[in-house]
Motif scaffolding. Structure first.
Motif, PDB file in Angstrom:
ATOM      1  N   ALA A  66      -9.222  -2.279 -25.220  1.00  0.00           N
ATOM      2  CA  ALA A  66      -7.783  -2.537 -25.316  1.00  0.00           C
ATOM      3  C   ALA A  66      -7.093  -1.465 -26.146  1.00  0.00           C
ATOM      4  CB  ALA A  66      -7.546  -3.920 -25.932  1.00  0.00           C
ATOM      5  N   ALA A  67      -7.763  -1.013 -27.206  1.00  0.00           N
ATOM      6  CA  ALA A  67      -7.173   0.034 -28.039  1.00  0.00           C
ATOM      7  C   ALA A  67      -6.999   1.322 -27.254  1.00  0.00           C
ATOM      8  CB  ALA A  67      -8.040   0.267 -29.274  1.00  0.00           C
ATOM      9  N   VAL A  68      -7.970   1.628 -26.369  1.00  0.00           N
ATOM     10  CA  VAL A  68      -7.847   2.835 -25.537  1.00  0.00           C
ATOM     11  C   VAL A  68      -6.626   2.720 -24.621  1.00  0.00           C
ATOM     12  CG1 VAL A  68      -8.922   4.144 -23.664  1.00  0.00           C
ATOM     13  CG2 VAL A  68     -10.291   3.422 -25.618  1.00  0.00           C
ATOM     14  N   TRP A  69      -6.455   1.558 -24.000  1.00  0.00           N
ATOM     15  CA  TRP A  69      -5.299   1.369 -23.126  1.00  0.00           C
ATOM     16  C   TRP A  69      -3.990   1.463 -23.906  1.00  0.00           C
ATOM     17  CZ3 TRP A  69      -5.274   2.135 -18.258  1.00  0.00           C
ATOM     18  CH2 TRP A  69      -6.363   1.810 -17.447  1.00  0.00           C
ATOM     19  N   PHE A  70      -3.949   0.879 -25.076  1.00  0.00           N
ATOM     20  CA  PHE A  70      -2.736   0.947 -25.891  1.00  0.00           C
ATOM     21  C   PHE A  70      -2.438   2.381 -26.322  1.00  0.00           C
ATOM     22  CE2 PHE A  70      -3.602  -3.675 -27.290  1.00  0.00           C
ATOM     23  CZ  PHE A  70      -2.954  -4.133 -26.151  1.00  0.00           C
ATOM     24  N   THR A  71      -3.484   3.152 -26.605  1.00  0.00           N
ATOM     25  CA  THR A  71      -3.285   4.557 -26.975  1.00  0.00           C
ATOM     26  C   THR A  71      -2.720   5.347 -25.806  1.00  0.00           C
ATOM     27  OG1 THR A  71      -5.109   4.419 -28.560  1.00  0.00           O
ATOM     28  CG2 THR A  71      -4.396   6.617 -27.883  1.00  0.00           C
ATOM     29  N   LEU A  72      -3.265   5.091 -24.585  1.00  0.00           N
ATOM     30  CA  LEU A  72      -2.724   5.752 -23.393  1.00  0.00           C
ATOM     31  C   LEU A  72      -1.266   5.349 -23.165  1.00  0.00           C
ATOM     32  CD1 LEU A  72      -5.733   5.449 -20.890  1.00  0.00           C
ATOM     33  CD2 LEU A  72      -4.911   7.510 -22.057  1.00  0.00           C
ATOM     34  N   ALA A  73      -0.942   4.077 -23.442  1.00  0.00           N
ATOM     35  CA  ALA A  73       0.442   3.633 -23.292  1.00  0.00           C
ATOM     36  C   ALA A  73       1.349   4.358 -24.279  1.00  0.00           C
ATOM     37  CB  ALA A  73       0.528   2.123 -23.505  1.00  0.00           C
ATOM     38  N   PHE A  74       0.868   4.571 -25.495  1.00  0.00           N
ATOM     39  CA  PHE A  74       1.650   5.316 -26.482  1.00  0.00           C
ATOM     40  C   PHE A  74       1.895   6.745 -26.020  1.00  0.00           C
ATOM     41  CE2 PHE A  74       1.337   8.353 -30.031  1.00  0.00           C
ATOM     42  CZ  PHE A  74       2.545   8.079 -30.665  1.00  0.00           C
ATOM     43  N   LEU A  75       0.835   7.393 -25.525  1.00  0.00           N
ATOM     44  CA  LEU A  75       0.996   8.765 -25.038  1.00  0.00           C
ATOM     45  C   LEU A  75       1.957   8.825 -23.855  1.00  0.00           C
ATOM     46  CD1 LEU A  75      -2.722   9.983 -25.256  1.00  0.00           C
ATOM     47  CD2 LEU A  75      -0.846  10.441 -26.864  1.00  0.00           C
ATOM     48  N   GLY A  76       1.881   7.801 -22.977  1.00  0.00           N
ATOM     49  CA  GLY A  76       2.817   7.768 -21.862  1.00  0.00           C
ATOM     50  C   GLY A  76       4.244   7.599 -22.327  1.00  0.00           C
ATOM     51  N   GLY A  77       4.458   6.746 -23.355  1.00  0.00           N
ATOM     52  CA  GLY A  77       5.805   6.570 -23.881  1.00  0.00           C
ATOM     53  C   GLY A  77       6.350   7.827 -24.524  1.00  0.00           C
ATOM     54  N   VAL A  78       5.486   8.514 -25.282  1.00  0.00           N
ATOM     55  CA  VAL A  78       5.904   9.789 -25.883  1.00  0.00           C
ATOM     56  C   VAL A  78       6.195  10.809 -24.793  1.00  0.00           C
ATOM     57  CG1 VAL A  78       5.169  11.691 -27.349  1.00  0.00           C
ATOM     58  CG2 VAL A  78       4.694   9.340 -28.048  1.00  0.00           C
ATOM     59  N   GLY A  79       5.342  10.821 -23.756  1.00  0.00           N
ATOM     60  CA  GLY A  79       5.573  11.744 -22.648  1.00  0.00           C
ATOM     61  C   GLY A  79       6.878  11.490 -21.942  1.00  0.00           C
ATOM     62  N   GLY A 111       9.119   9.210 -14.351  1.00  0.00           N
ATOM     63  CA  GLY A 111       8.620   7.994 -13.721  1.00  0.00           C
ATOM     64  C   GLY A 111       7.138   7.793 -13.941  1.00  0.00           C
ATOM     65  N   GLY A 112       6.357   8.893 -13.872  1.00  0.00           N
ATOM     66  CA  GLY A 112       4.916   8.777 -14.064  1.00  0.00           C
ATOM     67  C   GLY A 112       4.540   8.396 -15.476  1.00  0.00           C
ATOM     68  N   THR A 113       5.177   9.005 -16.457  1.00  0.00           N
ATOM     69  CA  THR A 113       4.847   8.681 -17.853  1.00  0.00           C
ATOM     70  C   THR A 113       5.296   7.263 -18.218  1.00  0.00           C
ATOM     71  OG1 THR A 113       6.918   9.800 -18.492  1.00  0.00           O
ATOM     72  CG2 THR A 113       4.872  11.075 -18.652  1.00  0.00           C
ATOM     73  N   LEU A 114       6.445   6.836 -17.702  1.00  0.00           N
ATOM     74  CA  LEU A 114       6.880   5.475 -17.973  1.00  0.00           C
ATOM     75  C   LEU A 114       5.938   4.465 -17.315  1.00  0.00           C
ATOM     76  CD1 LEU A 114       8.999   3.635 -19.253  1.00  0.00           C
ATOM     77  CD2 LEU A 114      10.340   3.808 -17.152  1.00  0.00           C
ATOM     78  N   THR A 115       5.466   4.777 -16.104  1.00  0.00           N
ATOM     79  CA  THR A 115       4.502   3.912 -15.430  1.00  0.00           C
ATOM     80  C   THR A 115       3.213   3.806 -16.228  1.00  0.00           C
ATOM     81  OG1 THR A 115       5.420   4.460 -13.253  1.00  0.00           O
ATOM     82  CG2 THR A 115       3.181   3.565 -13.312  1.00  0.00           C
ATOM     83  N   LEU A 116       2.736   4.948 -16.726  1.00  0.00           N
ATOM     84  CA  LEU A 116       1.511   4.939 -17.533  1.00  0.00           C
ATOM     85  C   LEU A 116       1.689   4.087 -18.783  1.00  0.00           C
ATOM     86  CD1 LEU A 116      -1.325   5.980 -18.206  1.00  0.00           C
ATOM     87  CD2 LEU A 116      -0.247   7.993 -19.264  1.00  0.00           C
ATOM     88  N   SER A 117       2.855   4.181 -19.423  1.00  0.00           N
ATOM     89  CA  SER A 117       3.094   3.418 -20.640  1.00  0.00           C
ATOM     90  C   SER A 117       3.096   1.915 -20.365  1.00  0.00           C
ATOM     91  CB  SER A 117       4.433   3.835 -21.265  1.00  0.00           C
ATOM     92  OG  SER A 117       4.690   3.110 -22.446  1.00  0.00           O
ATOM     93  N   LEU A 118       3.828   1.498 -19.341  1.00  0.00           N
ATOM     94  CA  LEU A 118       3.897   0.074 -19.025  1.00  0.00           C
ATOM     95  C   LEU A 118       2.562  -0.457 -18.519  1.00  0.00           C
ATOM     96  CD1 LEU A 118       7.388  -0.027 -17.269  1.00  0.00           C
ATOM     97  CD2 LEU A 118       6.836  -0.720 -19.597  1.00  0.00           C
ATOM     98  N   PHE A 119       1.874   0.341 -17.680  1.00  0.00           N
ATOM     99  CA  PHE A 119       0.578  -0.103 -17.164  1.00  0.00           C
ATOM    100  C   PHE A 119      -0.448  -0.200 -18.288  1.00  0.00           C
ATOM    101  CE2 PHE A 119      -3.625   0.590 -15.337  1.00  0.00           C
ATOM    102  CZ  PHE A 119      -3.634  -0.335 -14.300  1.00  0.00           C
ATOM    103  N   GLY A 120      -0.426   0.761 -19.216  1.00  0.00           N
ATOM    104  CA  GLY A 120      -1.374   0.739 -20.323  1.00  0.00           C
ATOM    105  C   GLY A 120      -1.217  -0.503 -21.193  1.00  0.00           C
ATOM    106  N   ALA A 183       6.107   1.269 -29.726  1.00  0.00           N
ATOM    107  CA  ALA A 183       7.133   2.023 -30.452  1.00  0.00           C
ATOM    108  C   ALA A 183       7.965   2.928 -29.545  1.00  0.00           C
ATOM    109  CB  ALA A 183       6.496   2.814 -31.584  1.00  0.00           C
ATOM    110  N   PRO A 184       7.356   3.787 -28.678  1.00  0.00           N
ATOM    111  CA  PRO A 184       8.191   4.653 -27.825  1.00  0.00           C
ATOM    112  C   PRO A 184       9.080   3.865 -26.881  1.00  0.00           C
ATOM    113  CG  PRO A 184       5.920   5.432 -27.878  1.00  0.00           C
ATOM    114  CD  PRO A 184       5.925   4.087 -28.508  1.00  0.00           C
TER     115      PRO A 184
END
Length: 376
Positions: A66-79, A111-120, A183-184
């Motif tokens: 879960a932490a890995v997914w949340f980290t990917l979501a953070f990176l997607g939000g920053v992206g 669109g791709g980074t927002l999708t990654l953030s929400l999916f993560g 946060a993002p």
């Protein structure tokens, strides 16, 4: 009322004490025993295997996943935030950016980074629920409201126990990465507000009308003073829909943009001065000329054109929702859903008798629901 349908404020537990409704009476009621007999006899929405707590190593693995997914979501939000500022909304028209597909790439990247953030975030929460949180069934009859004092006093303990069972308090890695991922997304709506454009300020309070501006019949496109409205053009009981006259330009060959026309269009109405209501203020009477009065044509309900006039009763009617205004009394509402009068335009004449504005409208034109934007 039968015994089967009776509701109780409290539910005695196995030890005789009251418990909070919709919570297990004991650990045995949670169906989390690990014996083969209990697993084999388990019934309910969860399978016997799912209804028992995971081993600690499984929970730790779920926490890390879960932490890995949340980290990917953070990176997607920053992206998403980075790509938004890297390719601003007007980047496609920027001559300094040579790539012809910059707008398309910008949309794909955001669109791709927002999708990654929400999916993560969704994937991490799913892993959390499936591999970390305990599964057990809780069922009980509905209780009469309000809750008893005993139930209210035990809610805090019940809430904290639920938070502990969820792993939110005991799994700092998972908790911190979830907050980091959120946060993002919390900042995104704030930065996106700049796409709505600048704040309106007091622009909704003013139109193009100014002292000395001549008037023309709406829909006419003649040039020069041949189209100006003379006070003699209106007979008693007559009505003309008019606009301010401005010199035409290449961008607006007829003088006004559609937006400007919608804000400035007026109704010129002529009646006997004796027909004006005694309720009209002196200022409103000074805004008329020889029985001619000018009101905004835009209905104050939802912005439809109030284009109908009945000379006998001096009523202005909006055909959309039948809001009716009294032209002889400052266009006050006499019927319908509108709740404020049509704004009045002060008028006079020039030295040749042509009608001209003597200022701007008495108040902002348009629907009442714009009041929040006007700051009223």
């Amino acid at each position: 009322m039968t015994e089967n349908n009776r509701n109780h404020d409290t539910d005695p537990g196995a030890d005789g004490s009251d418990r909070v409704i919709a919570t297990p009476t004991s650990t045995e009621e949670r169906v989390i025993s690990g014996t083969s007999e209990e697993q084999g006899s388990h019934e309910g929405a969860y399978s016997a295997e799912e209804a028992h707590p995971r081993p600690e190593e499984v929970q730790r693995k779920g926490e890390r996943t879960a932490a890995v997914w949340f980290t990917l979501a953070f990176l997607g939000g920053v992206g998403f935030l980075v790509s938004y500022f890297l390719f601003p909304p007007d980047a496609q028209g920027d001559p300094s950016i040579a790539h012809p597909l910059v707008g398309q790439w910008a949309n794909m990247l955001m669109g791709g980074t927002l999708t990654l953030s929400l999916f993560g975030i969704g994937a991490g929460m799913t892993v959390w629920a499936r591999q970390v949180m305990p599964h057990y069934e809780v069922a009980n009859d509905y209780d009469e409201l309000p809750s008893s004092p005993e139930e209210k006093s035990s809610f805090s303990d019940f809430f904290m126990r639920g938070a502990d069972e969820s792993g939110f308090t005991r799994r700092p890695l998972m908790r911190r990465t979830l907050l980091l991922a959120m946060a993002p997304l919390g900042v995104a709506p704030i930065v996106l507000l700049r796409d709505t454009g600048p704040l309106p300020g007091d622009t909704l309070r003013h139109t193009l009308w100014e002292p000395g501006m001549h008037m023309v019949v709406e829909g006419t496109h003649r040039e020069g003073d041949s189209q100006w409205i003379h006070e003699g053009d209106l007979r008693a009981g007559g009505m003309i829909s008019a606009l301010p006259y401005v010199e035409p330009d290449p961008e607006h060959p007829h003088g006004l943009s559609l937006d400007a026309q919608a804000k400035t269009v007026i109704l010129l109405i002529r009646m006997d001065e004796s027909d004006f209501s005694d309720e009209m203020t002196r200022e409103q009477r000074n805004w008329t000329h020889n029985g001619i009065v000018a009101y905004s044509k835009i209905c104050t309900h939802v912005g439809c054109p109030a284009a109908l006039y009945e000379s006998g009763s001096h009523r202005i009617l909006c055909p959309c929702h039948q809001s009716t205004f009294d032209a002889a009394n400052g266009a006050k509402v006499v019927f319908g859903p509108a709740n404020r009068p049509l704004p009045m335009l002060p008028i006079t004449v020039d030295e040749e008798g042509y009608l001209v504005a003597d200022g701007d409208f008495s108040e902002p034109v348009g629907p009442t629901f714009w009041d929040a934007q006007r700051g009223e």
